[in-house]
Design a protein around this motif. Structure first.
Motif: not given
Length: 224
Positions: A44-69
């Motif tokens: 968790l960062r101030r600008d984004a959430v970085v996720l590592l799943s079983t199949h991919a690395l993904a980055v989502h913005l905190l604002r607006p929510p639910n936006q995968k970049v």
């Protein structure tokens, strides 16, 4: 937990496919989004959430929510590290499917441009059910593949200032420090001659020292 703020992010659900953002001061969730695959790591960062799943690395913005970049297909990887929110660059490092290799991604321009565009287009966040925005593509200059060790990488860390990446070998005897921008080797540190499982790598807040913890019940502190 996001630094010393009241915002927390955690993985929810039996299938580990939902991220919930919780405001401890308000004592309620303030956002959430779902992923396609079970989540293994979360930063968790101030600008984004970085996720590592079983199949991919993904980055989502905190604002607006639910936006995968950004999304990078990966399978069966567990190591993930990122620079601090105050760093001049947004650098993420992750394990790859190549033995002993790590990938370093500079997401500074991608995340900054996406956040600015979203804020200009709509000052209000979309409802939680809205679909994600188009996923961005990184230029080749923002991606570095570092062949760090002959053995599998056992631990990984990014310095708070985003300048360095540290890796530990599977044997636990060698720690290597790399330049995040060029991928060049900066320092090679020897923890010992006996094999050990590296449990943690961590830079100091000024990035001048590296702390290494192993299953030998020892803590090594190196000057970088």
């Amino acid at each position: 937990m996001l630094h010393k703020t009241n915002l927390l992010a955690f993985v929810s659900g039996t299938k580990r496919k939902r991220v919930v953002l919780h405001d401890d001061l308000k004592r309620r969730p303030v956002g959430s989004f779902d992923t396609a695959y079970p989540i293994a790591r979360l930063i968790l960062r101030r600008d984004a959430v970085v996720l590592l799943s079983t199949h991919a690395l993904a980055v989502h913005l905190l604002r607006p929510p639910n936006q995968k970049v950004y999304e990078l297909p990966l399978a069966n990887t567990t190591l993930l590290a990122a620079s601090c929110s105050w760093a001049p660059r947004f650098v993420v490092a992750c394990e790859t499917q190549q033995r002993g290799a790590v990938q370093v991604l500079d997401l500074t321009a991608l995340v900054g441009n996406a956040a600015s565009s979203a804020a200009a287009a709509s000052p209000l966040p979309p409802p939680p059910s809205s679909s994600s925005a188009t996923v961005g593509v990184l230029p080749s200059s923002a991606v570095r593949l570092i062949r760090a060790h002959d053995s599998p990488v056992a631990a990984l860390a990014v310095s708070p200032d985003a300048a360095r990446v540290a890796t530990a070998s599977g044997r636990g005897t060698l720690i290597r420090v790399w330049d995040a921008a060029s991928g060049a080797l900066v320092r090679e540190l020897r923890r010992g001659v006996d094999a050990a499982a590296i449990q943690s790598l961590s830079f100091s807040s000024d990035a001048a020292r590296l702390v290494v913890v192993s299953d030998k019940a020892t803590v090594h502190v190196f000057n970088i």
